[in-house]
Enzyme design. Structure first.
Site, PDB file in Angstrom:
ATOM      1  N   GLU B 199      -0.823 137.934 114.875  1.00 34.60           N
ATOM      2  CA  GLU B 199      -1.902 137.573 114.024  1.00 34.60           C
ATOM      3  C   GLU B 199      -2.470 136.171 114.072  1.00 34.60           C
ATOM      4  O   GLU B 199      -1.669 135.192 114.289  1.00 34.60           O
ATOM      5  CB  GLU B 199      -1.809 137.996 112.713  1.00 34.60           C
ATOM      6  CG  GLU B 199      -0.737 137.429 111.966  1.00 34.60           C
ATOM      7  CD  GLU B 199      -0.666 137.988 110.319  1.00 34.60           C
ATOM      8  OE1 GLU B 199      -0.832 139.132 110.290  1.00 34.60           O
ATOM      9  OE2 GLU B 199      -0.219 137.134 109.562  1.00 34.60           O
ATOM     10  N   HIS B 234      10.416 130.010 105.248  1.00 37.01           N
ATOM     11  CA  HIS B 234       9.745 131.345 104.896  1.00 37.01           C
ATOM     12  C   HIS B 234      10.118 131.859 103.606  1.00 37.01           C
ATOM     13  O   HIS B 234      10.014 132.923 103.179  1.00 37.01           O
ATOM     14  CB  HIS B 234       9.601 132.233 105.881  1.00 37.01           C
ATOM     15  CG  HIS B 234       8.823 131.515 107.276  1.00 37.01           C
ATOM     16  ND1 HIS B 234       7.686 131.472 107.254  1.00 37.01           N
ATOM     17  CD2 HIS B 234       9.475 131.405 108.353  1.00 37.01           C
ATOM     18  CE1 HIS B 234       7.192 131.022 108.516  1.00 37.01           C
ATOM     19  NE2 HIS B 234       8.418 130.855 109.151  1.00 37.01           N
ATOM     20  N   ARG B 291       8.514 146.346  94.601  1.00 38.02           N
ATOM     21  CA  ARG B 291       9.805 146.216  93.817  1.00 38.02           C
ATOM     22  C   ARG B 291       9.357 145.142  92.850  1.00 38.02           C
ATOM     23  O   ARG B 291       8.663 144.391  92.775  1.00 38.02           O
ATOM     24  CB  ARG B 291      11.082 145.673  94.660  1.00 38.02           C
ATOM     25  CG  ARG B 291      10.525 144.664  95.694  1.00 38.02           C
ATOM     26  CD  ARG B 291      11.834 143.805  96.239  1.00 38.02           C
ATOM     27  NE  ARG B 291      11.472 142.843  97.578  1.00 38.02           N
ATOM     28  CZ  ARG B 291      11.040 141.845  97.233  1.00 38.02           C
ATOM     29  NH1 ARG B 291      10.792 141.205  96.219  1.00 38.02           N
ATOM     30  NH2 ARG B 291      10.591 141.287  98.469  1.00 38.02           N
TER      31      ARG B 291
END
Lengths: 176, 498
Positions: B199, B234, B291
């Site tokens: 992407e 990240h 979650r």
């Protein structure tokens, strides 16, 4: 009394002068390799209290500092302002020795309890300074341990898959 | 309401869930590996059962072992926390088949959103903008064609990925082939699946996510956004709510979009829709986490809504008693993740024993942790020590509180990122809210303490050396307590004979 500490390859000197209950402090640092450092703080009045085994309240010229202190032989861990400093207290003689050229056999040790993932070099392989020798894994993270010197692999003391403790000698490198 | 639930997790989140269950009068069952016998969640729960060796693959991740303890303990429901089995659809499915209530979404929702490519398709069908890219897993040839079409820089991502593994940024066409190969090999070793998608890379993106919660009756609400742009490798380090980057209009739009995605999978329980926000205020769907999130407390602090408690209530069949309009944002909350790691050594984990620990407190300060004096940080699990959360009337007040709270910590025995977090709180760009996912990379100067900060540490070190030689003398020097002096004085003055 003069104290000398090593911290991240730099040497710091600190002088505590005590007259009765008065303490004064003088600090100087020598310039290091990666971080420029040169400062001297002249005779600052100091007062302190040991609150408990590891917690000190220090007042330096009116500035209050709360510090955590853990002494392990010649090593002193100090926690202040969120940072942990690992100082090594050294005597003049030790400073002379540490200035000597690194030679002979160097050990590559495991920095923490971990698992040996991959051995990149075998006995008698030549290695350059900073070249990866062994890969270990701890906490889902792999890290490559590098040779501190140029030379050749004298002995690999572990095998892939081994679980090792902190400080275990993994590989010996000789400078030939 | 349930009588007893099992918590299939460890660490701070297990403690958090135990507290929520206690609020509801529900008994708790802990499970623990051999490395966790001395962990706080074991001591806090009403019941505790061993489930095997330290490696998660032999304990916390073994579905049969967890199911066995659920049956033996008579727990009616299981809360998976985050990580471990929380997004494992076969675990949720096994629970469904065995008649055990899974405190979370349906196994179907986990399965659909767990596959990144399916999730993107669902978002697209719900008319949610996606970052331009391939529609799904691509071959090497297709990847190169699409990369050319959407233009560099691009990201190569593992289809089964997460946590930054199997992810590669490609800035130039000539680097493409090599990066693609590395991403595939990382994906294969991390997830056993080497399919990747590509992407467009958004320059200086911000990570903004919307918390959603749905009940079993089709009601889905959003609890506004969290900004989690300050990340390393990240992984989120500092989170806050609300985001300093968006106004009411974007907030409303983002919330509506998130609810639309959640409705597309008839979402039940707490979930999070993650977006990338670009510098022009456009936002794109990234993924949905099915979650409870690590950073849920910042949302709780600004809404007064106890997310973990509501997960349990919803699982027990309760209906959400609010409408969207009933919810509003009050003040500002920040969370710092305190890790046992060395920021100066590329955030290398620092396991060991906490030789000494003092923790922060005070108004608006919440310390979600499971550590204690003498706690052993083992190499088997994530090295997060604590989540320090603060609330303030404004963002500026919250930042000041966070600085104070971070300075109250004392941790000896392991390296932590506390000083680094404090320096971020003092950084002008952070204070102005000018953050994006490259903030930490752009500020390597914040990693080590600054030169001026070493003097107090040196003084303390010298005092430690001095004290070791004068130990006896020092203890003699300790002054008599003022309380003692005062009571002596009072005793004297009250003496009728004087």
């Amino acid at each position: 009394m003069m104290y000398t500490f090593k911290f991240q390859d730099q040497t710091y000197k600190i002088k505590l002068e005590e007259e009765g209950r008065q303490t004064e402090v003088e600090i100087s640092g020598t310039s290091g390799t990666d971080r420029q450092c040169s400062f001297t703080e002249k005779k600052i009045p100091l007062e302190f209290q040991k609150i408990d085994e590891s917690f000190y309240s220090i007042i330096v010229d009116g500035r209050s500092i709360g510090a955590g202190i853990l002494k392990k032989g010649k090593k002193v861990e100090v926690f202040v302002g969120g940072d942990l400093y690992e100082f090594e207290s050294i005597s003049e003689r030790e400073r002379e020795i540490s200035k000597g050229v690194i030679s002979g056999v160097q050990e590559i040790k495991s920095p923490m309890p971990s698992r040996v993932v991959k051995i990149l070099k075998t006995n008698d392989d030549g290695v350059k300074e900073g070249e990866g020798v062994i890969v270990i894994e701890a906490m889902k993270m792999e890290s490559e341990l590098k040779s501190p010197i140029e030379g050749k692999v004298k002995e690999v003391k572990v095998k892939e898959g081994d679980a090792v403790e902190s400080g275990t000698v993994l590989v010996l490198i000789s400078s030939e | 309401m349930f009588n007893k639930i099992l918590i299939a997790n460890r660490g701070e989140i297990a403690v958090r869930i135990i507290r929520a269950a206690r609020d509801l009068g529900v008994k708790t069952v802990a499970v623990y590996s051999d490395a966790d016998r001395r962990s706080l969640h074991v001591a806090m729960a009403d019941e505790a059962y061993p489930i095997g060796p330290p490696a998660p693959g032999e304990s916390y991740l073994v579905i049969e072992k967890i199911i066995d303890v659920i049956k033996r303990s008579g727990a009616e429901a299981v809360h998976p926390g985050y990580g471990f089995l929380s997004e494992n659809n076969s675990f949720a499915e096994t629970c469904e088949k065995e008649g055990i209530v899974f405190i979370g979404p349906t196994s179907e929702a986990i399965r659909l959103m767990g596959d990144k490519i399916t999730a993107r398709r669902i978002a697209q069908e719900a008319k949610v903008l996606l970052v331009p890219g391939s529609e799904g897993a691509v071959s090497d040839v297709e990847a190169e064609v699409i990369a050319k079409r959407i233009g560099y820089p691009i990201m190569v991502k593992a289809s089964a990925g997460g946590g930054g593994k199997g992810m590669r940024l490609v800035r130039k066409e000539e680097d493409f082939k090599g990066s693609l190969r590395m991403a595939r090999s990382e994906a294969r070793s991390a997830f056993g699946d080497d399919s990747v998608y590509i992407e467009k890379f958004v320059e200086r993106p911000r990570h903004v996510e919307i918390q959603v919660i749905g009940d079993s009756y089709g009601n889905i609400l959003h609890l506004f956004e969290r900004e989690c742009s300050v990340q390393r490798r990240h992984q989120k380090v500092i989170e806050e709510a609300p985001s300093p980057a968006i106004g009411d209009d974007t907030r409303r739009k983002m919330g509506e979009v998130a609810v639309r995605v959640a409705k597309a999978v008839s979402y039940r329980s707490a979930g999070t829709i993650e977006f990338i926000l670009d510098q022009n205020g456009n936002f794109y769907f990234l993924e949905m986490n099915t979650r409870i999130q690590v950073e849920h407390p910042v949302t709780e602090m600004i809404t007064g809504f106890d997310i973990v408690k509501w997960m349990i209530r919803i699982a027990a069949g309760e209906k959400l008693p609010f409408r969207q309009d009933d919810l509003s944002i009050k003040g500002h909350a920040l969370e710092c993740r305190v890790y046992a790691e060395d920021p100066e050594k590329n955030f290398l984990p620092s396991p060991g024993k906490l030789e000494y620990l003092r923790t922060p407190s005070g108004p608006g300060v919440r310390d979600d942790s499971s550590i204690y004096n003498g706690y052993e940080v083992t190499p088997f699990y994530d090295p997060m020590l604590s989540k320090l959360i603060v609330w303030g009337g404004t963002r500026q007040e919250a930042i000041k509180r966070m600085r104070t709270a971070l300075c109250e910590y004392i941790v000896l025995g392991v390296k932590t990122n506390i000083g680094f977090l404090r320096r971020i709180m003092e950084n002008e760009e952070f204070v102005r809210g000018e953050i994006d996912t490259s903030f930490i990379e752009r500020h390597p100067e914040l990693l080590p303490p600054s030169l001026g900060e070493i003097s107090p540490a040196l003084i303390a070190a010298a005092l430690a050396m001095r004290n070791s030689t004068k130990e006896v003398e020092t203890s003699k020097q300790a002054p008599a307590s003022n309380w003692k002096l005062l009571s002596r004085k009072l005793a004297v003055s009250r003496n009728p004979l004087i």
